[in-house]
Design an enzyme around this catalytic site. Structure first.
Site, PDB file in Angstrom:
ATOM      1  N   GLY A 191      13.361  21.313  30.851  1.00 44.29           N
ATOM      2  CA  GLY A 191      13.031  22.468  31.676  1.00 44.29           C
ATOM      3  C   GLY A 191      12.829  22.138  33.137  1.00 44.29           C
ATOM      4  O   GLY A 191      12.613  23.034  33.957  1.00 44.29           O
ATOM      5  N   GLY A 192      12.908  20.846  33.503  1.00 45.83           N
ATOM      6  CA  GLY A 192      12.698  20.445  34.888  1.00 45.83           C
ATOM      7  C   GLY A 192      13.928  20.644  35.754  1.00 45.83           C
ATOM      8  O   GLY A 192      14.956  21.150  35.300  1.00 45.83           O
TER       9      GLY A 192
ATOM     10  N   ILE B 187      16.075  18.421  37.262  1.00 42.31           N
ATOM     11  CA  ILE B 187      17.234  17.642  36.836  1.00 42.31           C
ATOM     12  C   ILE B 187      17.592  17.970  35.392  1.00 42.31           C
ATOM     13  O   ILE B 187      18.764  18.194  35.052  1.00 42.31           O
ATOM     14  CB  ILE B 187      16.963  16.135  36.992  1.00 42.31           C
TER      15      ILE B 187
ATOM     16  N   ILE C 114      17.132   8.455  33.528  1.00 39.48           N
ATOM     17  CA  ILE C 114      17.240   8.959  34.894  1.00 39.48           C
ATOM     18  C   ILE C 114      16.182   8.266  35.723  1.00 39.48           C
ATOM     19  O   ILE C 114      14.979   8.504  35.555  1.00 39.48           O
ATOM     20  CB  ILE C 114      17.033  10.486  34.953  1.00 39.48           C
TER      21      ILE C 114
ATOM     22  N   LYS D  92      13.025   4.932  44.308  1.00 43.78           N
ATOM     23  CA  LYS D  92      11.665   4.423  44.527  1.00 43.78           C
ATOM     24  C   LYS D  92      11.315   3.287  43.575  1.00 43.78           C
ATOM     25  O   LYS D  92      10.267   2.645  43.727  1.00 43.78           O
ATOM     26  CB  LYS D  92      10.663   5.574  44.414  1.00 43.78           C
TER      27      LYS D  92
ATOM     28  N   VAL E 172      16.800  14.834  45.397  1.00 45.95           N
ATOM     29  CA  VAL E 172      17.730  15.930  45.161  1.00 45.95           C
ATOM     30  C   VAL E 172      17.228  17.173  45.883  1.00 45.95           C
ATOM     31  O   VAL E 172      16.031  17.461  45.903  1.00 45.95           O
ATOM     32  CB  VAL E 172      17.909  16.218  43.652  1.00 45.95           C
ATOM     33  N   LEU E 173      18.162  17.884  46.498  1.00 44.63           N
ATOM     34  CA  LEU E 173      17.805  19.066  47.280  1.00 44.63           C
ATOM     35  C   LEU E 173      17.360  20.198  46.368  1.00 44.63           C
ATOM     36  O   LEU E 173      18.052  20.551  45.418  1.00 44.63           O
ATOM     37  CB  LEU E 173      19.013  19.530  48.106  1.00 44.63           C
ATOM     38  N   GLY E 174      16.212  20.760  46.684  1.00 47.48           N
ATOM     39  CA  GLY E 174      15.766  21.951  45.973  1.00 47.48           C
ATOM     40  C   GLY E 174      15.049  21.690  44.675  1.00 47.48           C
ATOM     41  O   GLY E 174      14.712  22.635  43.962  1.00 47.48           O
TER      42      GLY E 174
ATOM     43  N   VAL F 227      11.148  18.730  49.430  1.00 44.00           N
ATOM     44  CA  VAL F 227      10.871  19.140  50.798  1.00 44.00           C
ATOM     45  C   VAL F 227      11.497  20.477  51.167  1.00 44.00           C
ATOM     46  O   VAL F 227      10.922  21.238  51.937  1.00 44.00           O
ATOM     47  CB  VAL F 227      11.328  18.024  51.767  1.00 44.00           C
TER      48      VAL F 227
END
Length: 626
Positions: free
Chosen positions: A292-293, A295, A407, A411, A449-451, A456
């Site tokens: 549900g996240g 990614i 995944i 970092k 990943v964007l969004g 951010v």
């Protein structure tokens, strides 16, 4: 009026027009034959006697060739081809019929040729004139004056749609294009005024109200340059969707949208081996943790398109699991799937799940990822990211899964925070398990990943909507960025090409400064950074580095058959060696909530872990770079 009646009237009117052109063309052919002088009586009599046959044959041919399927308003090249075929066939039949009826007596040989040319002119001419008048019936005092950037196929379709628009909301003044062969030319009568570098001057000279970017295949760097030129004009600008979104192959005004930050930070469109991906995933039972996240849910969507036998969704968040379940039921009603509200740190639940479902492929996306939050949530981070990975990966090995895909994150390289350290251990666990069972363990490492949730972009959007300020931790901080769909597609590609034991590193392009991201998002919202909306630099947060890395210096990067995916292979051979005793100590300390024991075990397991000291600012500062 009834649409059917209206359509019938239009066809009848068009047919009546074409029937009228037949005697005109037939008699004009005789007149031209006699040099625009009077037609001799016997020839005129012959022409009039032949005319009923000509009209009958030609009228039937026009109808059979479908001249009335097209609409005059949109007459185009296929209509001209149809007219040409009908005129050629009709003229040939007329010649044959008149030869049979009267041996073509008193019909000069040049008349059929002249008649053919006149028919083409009289049929095609009015249609094209009608369309031209409709397309250019513009009220120049109304509608926004538009400059179209890009005179290629997308720009041409966009201009054509503007000219056809009955509301006349937009008036295309001209194009700009960097291809020399297009400059100085015209598209639908609209001039190509120069290269894109001339945009500011053209906007000022021609009083442009709106700029439209019609370059759907532009790379991110090209888009950034064009957007900077548009921003310099002070005028609003819009864009067409990216090339892969234009599924219909058509571009229209309705598809025009604001430029998004993804347009500027995305990279060259990736080309995937879709046949290989489908071959690797189709017909298999596939389990996704963290389904549900951000990614995980996109992975579920992409995998569903690949035609799996069954999808098994695992998430510990009730609402997230419910949301992806509802989406699958609506979007893929034929897909077989099950969903399980389950915590990956629950050993008995994980074991029971794998024994019951027996998945063939596992994508492990469940993880805690928010860097500053996890700095003082050490036990939760270790249990979820380390213990959770160990339990799920172990269950996959025990039940005979074919592939297990972890995944991971950039970092995990030279980790300076709890999140990175726990993900580095997760990588080591998977590498240690590879080769101990038939299951192939594969790790995929990439950056932001964007969004995604907590990232951010949505944070800056909320801050801009409130009128600012936009908070950035440091003027020089930079991150790698990738769109969620692109990341998930490359994850699937890596899962298919992986042989086991690899750490795949996705090509993230060049890192982007967060300051640039904030400035562009403010500009794209119609404001000026520093004037309308302030940018506040609040200092680095706990565990935060100025920049991230995708691989260690000791890791050799090896190319794969996909240009966007490389393999990071340690040159020192120390990955996952001797981890078990340290892992046991770490998990025992986490179970007893012994923070000093957890920290000691982390330092033992990861000698290169250098936890950054706490900053002076509060840990809940509004930032979202990680």
């Amino acid at each position: 009026m009834n649409p059917m009646i209206d359509r019938l009237r239009s066809r009848t009117a068009a047919f009546a027009h074409d029937l009228l052109t037949i005697p005109v063309a037939w008699l004009l052919a005789y007149w031209l034959r006699f040099n625009l002088d009077s037609i001799p009586h016997e020839f005129l009599t012959s022409a009039l006697h032949s005319l009923p046959w000509v009209m009958l044959i030609q009228g039937v041919i026009y109808w059979l060739f479908g001249l009335y399927r097209g609409v005059w308003r949109f007459a185009s090249l296929p209509d001209l081809v149809r007219i040409t075929k009908a005129v050629l066939a009709g003229t040939l039949l007329v010649v044959v019929a008149l030869f049979i009826v009267n041996r073509s007596e008193l019909i000069p040989r040049s008349v059929p040729v002249l008649y053919l040319g006149l028919q083409l002119l009289l049929l095609a001419g009015p249609r094209l004139l009608y369309r031209w008048l409709k397309d250019h019936r513009l009220n120049l005092s109304s509608g926004q004056r538009v400059l179209i950037i890009g005179a290629g196929r997308a720009g041409e379709m966009l201009a054509r749609d503007m000219l056809r628009d009955p509301q006349r909301a937009y008036f295309p003044v001209g194009f700009v294009d960097d291809k020399l062969r297009r400059q100085g030319g015209e598209v639908h009568g609209i001039p190509v005024l120069g290269p894109t570098e001339s945009i500011p001057e053209i906007v000022a000279e021609d009083d442009i109200d709106l700029l439209m970017l019609a370059v759907p295949s532009a790379t991110a760097s090209e888009m950034r340059r064009l957007v900077e030129l548009c921003e310099a004009t002070g005028r609003p600008f819009r864009t067409v969707p990216e090339l892969r979104s234009l599924l219909s192959g058509q571009v229209s005004i309705s598809q025009i949208r604001p430029v998004l930050i993804e347009d500027l930070l995305g990279r060259d469109p990736i080309t995937l081996d879709w046949s290989g991906i489908h071959g690797g995933l189709a017909g298999r039972d596939i389990l996704v943790t963290g389904a549900g996240g951000s990614i995980g849910s996109e992975l579920v969507r992409q995998i569903a398109n690949a035609g799996p036998a069954r999808l098994i969704l695992v998430d510990h968040g009730e609402f997230n699991l419910y949301r992806i379940e509802m989406e699958l039921q609506e979007t893929f009603p034929e897909l077989r799937f099950s969903r399980h509200l389950l915590d990956v740190t629950d050993a008995s639940a994980v074991d029971a799940l794998f024994r019951a479902e027996r998945p063939g492929i596992v994508f492990h996306a469940a993880a805690y990822k928010h860097v500053p939050l996890l700095e003082d949530q050490l036990r939760a981070a270790i249990r979820n990211n380390v213990l959770g990975t160990r339990l799920v990966a172990g269950a996959a090995a025990d039940c005979g899964c074919e592939r297990f895909v972890l995944i991971s994150t950039d970092k995990a390289v030279h980790p300076a925070n709890v999140m990175g350290a726990t993900k580095r251990l997760a990588e080591g666990i998977c590498q240690g398990l590879d080769g101990q069972s038939p299951c192939r363990f594969i790790t995929v490492r990439f950056g932001n990943v964007l969004g995604s949730a907590g990232s951010v972009v949505p944070l800056f959007q909320r801050q801009i909507a409130r009128g600012g300020p936009v908070t950035v931790t440091h003027p020089e901080i930079e991150r790698f960025f990738m769109t969620i769909p692109e990341a998930c597609q490359l994850i699937m590609q890596a899962a298919v090409i992986g042989g086991g034991g690899e750490i795949f590193v996705l090509d993230m392009g060049e890192p982007i400064k967060i300051r640039y991201l904030a400035e562009q998002m403010i500009r794209l919202s119609g404001h000026e950074p520093g004037e309308d909306i302030a940018i506040d630099y609040v200092g680095l947060r706990p565990g935060e580095k100025l920049y991230e890395e995708l691989f260690y210096d000791s890791e050799d990067l090896i190319a794969t058959r996909h240009p966007k995916i490389r393999v990071a292979r340690r040159g020192d051979g120390q990955d996952s060696v001797g981890m078990e005793p340290g892992l046991a100590d770490l998990l025992q300390a986490a179970e007893s909530s012994d923070e000093s024991g957890m920290l000691a075990a982390l330092r033992t397991l990861l000698p290169d872990w250098r936890r950054l000291p706490d900053r002076d600012q509060p840990t809940n500062a509004l930032n979202g770079q990680d």
